[in-house]
Design a protein around this motif. Sequence first.
Motif, PDB file in Angstrom:
ATOM      1  N   MET A 132       0.719  -1.298  -0.008  1.00  3.88           N
ATOM      2  CA  MET A 132       0.051   0.164  -0.137  1.00  3.88           C
ATOM      3  C   MET A 132       0.786   1.269   0.002  1.00  3.88           C
ATOM      4  SD  MET A 132      -3.032  -1.167   2.822  1.00  3.88           S
ATOM      5  CE  MET A 132      -4.332  -2.347   2.350  1.00  3.88           C
ATOM      6  N   LEU A 133       1.933   1.348   0.823  1.00  4.82           N
ATOM      7  CA  LEU A 133       2.898   2.470   0.636  1.00  4.82           C
ATOM      8  C   LEU A 133       3.692   2.556  -0.313  1.00  4.82           C
ATOM      9  CD1 LEU A 133       4.584   2.149   4.309  1.00  4.82           C
ATOM     10  CD2 LEU A 133       3.237   4.059   3.299  1.00  4.82           C
ATOM     11  N   PHE A 134       3.726   1.513  -1.312  1.00  2.00           N
ATOM     12  CA  PHE A 134       4.451   1.760  -2.502  1.00  2.00           C
ATOM     13  C   PHE A 134       3.697   2.008  -3.601  1.00  2.00           C
ATOM     14  CE2 PHE A 134       5.802  -0.181  -6.582  1.00  2.00           C
ATOM     15  CZ  PHE A 134       7.318   0.280  -6.443  1.00  2.00           C
ATOM     16  N   ALA A 135       2.076   1.766  -3.449  1.00  3.29           N
ATOM     17  CA  ALA A 135       1.277   2.126  -4.352  1.00  3.29           C
ATOM     18  C   ALA A 135       1.222   3.765  -4.169  1.00  3.29           C
ATOM     19  CB  ALA A 135      -0.214   1.665  -4.108  1.00  3.29           C
ATOM     20  N   LEU A 136       1.135   4.195  -2.778  1.00  2.20           N
ATOM     21  CA  LEU A 136       1.021   5.592  -2.661  1.00  2.20           C
ATOM     22  C   LEU A 136       1.967   6.499  -3.001  1.00  2.20           C
ATOM     23  CD1 LEU A 136      -0.652   5.398   0.747  1.00  2.20           C
ATOM     24  CD2 LEU A 136      -1.872   6.357  -1.139  1.00  2.20           C
ATOM     25  N   GLY A 138       5.697   5.278  -3.540  1.00  4.58           N
ATOM     26  CA  GLY A 138       6.708   4.426  -4.269  1.00  4.58           C
ATOM     27  C   GLY A 138       7.764   3.870  -3.077  1.00  4.58           C
ATOM     28  N   LEU A 139       7.355   3.790  -1.940  1.00  2.00           N
ATOM     29  CA  LEU A 139       8.042   3.435  -0.855  1.00  2.00           C
ATOM     30  C   LEU A 139       7.792   1.834  -0.501  1.00  2.00           C
ATOM     31  CD1 LEU A 139       7.642   6.567   1.502  1.00  2.00           C
ATOM     32  CD2 LEU A 139       9.599   6.080   0.160  1.00  2.00           C
ATOM     33  N   PRO A 140       8.715   1.202  -0.717  1.00  2.00           N
ATOM     34  CA  PRO A 140       8.790  -0.392  -0.576  1.00  2.00           C
ATOM     35  C   PRO A 140       9.187  -0.584   0.860  1.00  2.00           C
ATOM     36  CG  PRO A 140      10.981  -0.033  -1.471  1.00  2.00           C
ATOM     37  CD  PRO A 140      10.061   1.201  -1.389  1.00  2.00           C
ATOM     38  N   LEU A 141       8.295  -0.099   1.992  1.00  6.07           N
ATOM     39  CA  LEU A 141       8.556   0.078   3.307  1.00  6.07           C
ATOM     40  C   LEU A 141       7.359  -0.501   4.091  1.00  6.07           C
ATOM     41  CD1 LEU A 141      10.112   3.455   3.936  1.00  6.07           C
ATOM     42  CD2 LEU A 141      11.214   1.002   3.698  1.00  6.07           C
ATOM     43  N   SER A 225       9.007   4.253 -13.613  1.00  3.10           N
ATOM     44  CA  SER A 225       7.858   4.002 -12.618  1.00  3.10           C
ATOM     45  C   SER A 225       8.040   3.252 -11.416  1.00  3.10           C
ATOM     46  CB  SER A 225       6.965   3.173 -13.473  1.00  3.10           C
ATOM     47  OG  SER A 225       7.593   1.950 -13.861  1.00  3.10           O
ATOM     48  N   ALA A 226       9.349   2.982 -11.217  1.00  2.00           N
ATOM     49  CA  ALA A 226      10.034   1.876 -10.317  1.00  2.00           C
ATOM     50  C   ALA A 226      10.494   2.857  -8.989  1.00  2.00           C
ATOM     51  CB  ALA A 226      10.825   0.897 -10.287  1.00  2.00           C
TER      52      ALA A 226
END
Length: 284
Positions: A132-136, A138-141, A225-226
């Motif tokens: 969810m944080l990545f979708a919002l 871009g943070l893979p945390l 995009s990543a």
Amino acid sequence: MGPGLSRRLAIGSCAVACVWLAAGCAATRPAIELPRGDGTPYPGHADALAEAVDACRGVRTMEFLLALRGSRGETRLRGRVRGAVARPGSLRLEGLAPFGAPRFVLAAAPGAATLLLPRARQVVRDAHPREMLFALAGLPLAPDDLRAVLTGCVVPEPRSTAARAYGNDWIAVDLAGDATVYLRPVDGGLTVVAGSRGALTVAYEGHVRGLPRRVRVLVEGAGTSAGADLTAELSQVSVNTTLHPEAFALTVSEDFRPVSLEELMGGTPLQDPAGPAAPARSTP
């Protein structure tokens, strides 16, 4: 910092170079000076790290207001986010709007996570908070990782394995789990001013009682995009107050339509209406 430590840090030649935080940074984004090269082995790394992370390691809960700006891929992001984190694995983020309902609400506790989009009457339930944080943004945390990054510890449980000294005021401390923190003296004590973990590089400024008030997070792949390049200004910070478990859970009205994260990946409620991100330029 005592004179003995200063002398040990001064051993060897200074090997500091100006390094861009991203492989692709907008021309207006500042650089940060990080040491590189072999440096001089620093055997006192456990004590140095303990001093530098004393404040962030003691954070059990934290409430804060974030002023966020930056980009995720080619999408420019901007917004104000009210948040709270708590050990273990608990998180609440509310994307504030000028008026009316929040832009989003993310609530996570161990074993459960919900992302609510009140303005679209949508809800995401079937995803990990890291996703969810990545979708919002871009943070893979995961929630504990976000707490560590925002408070200056970089990782939830920093444990030193080795260190190198550069010049008279830099120490690079390697941590268990393939992470590194960079220490410098701030206000008379060693402080984490930058760090790296996996695809993330973090820079810290404006420390108050040992905790940073400005955090820049760069995710490898900026300009794609990543990737992401975000700066968060923290204010209204309250540490180790009592937060009730209800703060990390959401009651969802029956008229909210379930959606998947894939439906959000083309856009985010943090998107800046001003337009796309500025073109990136390559590292010199």
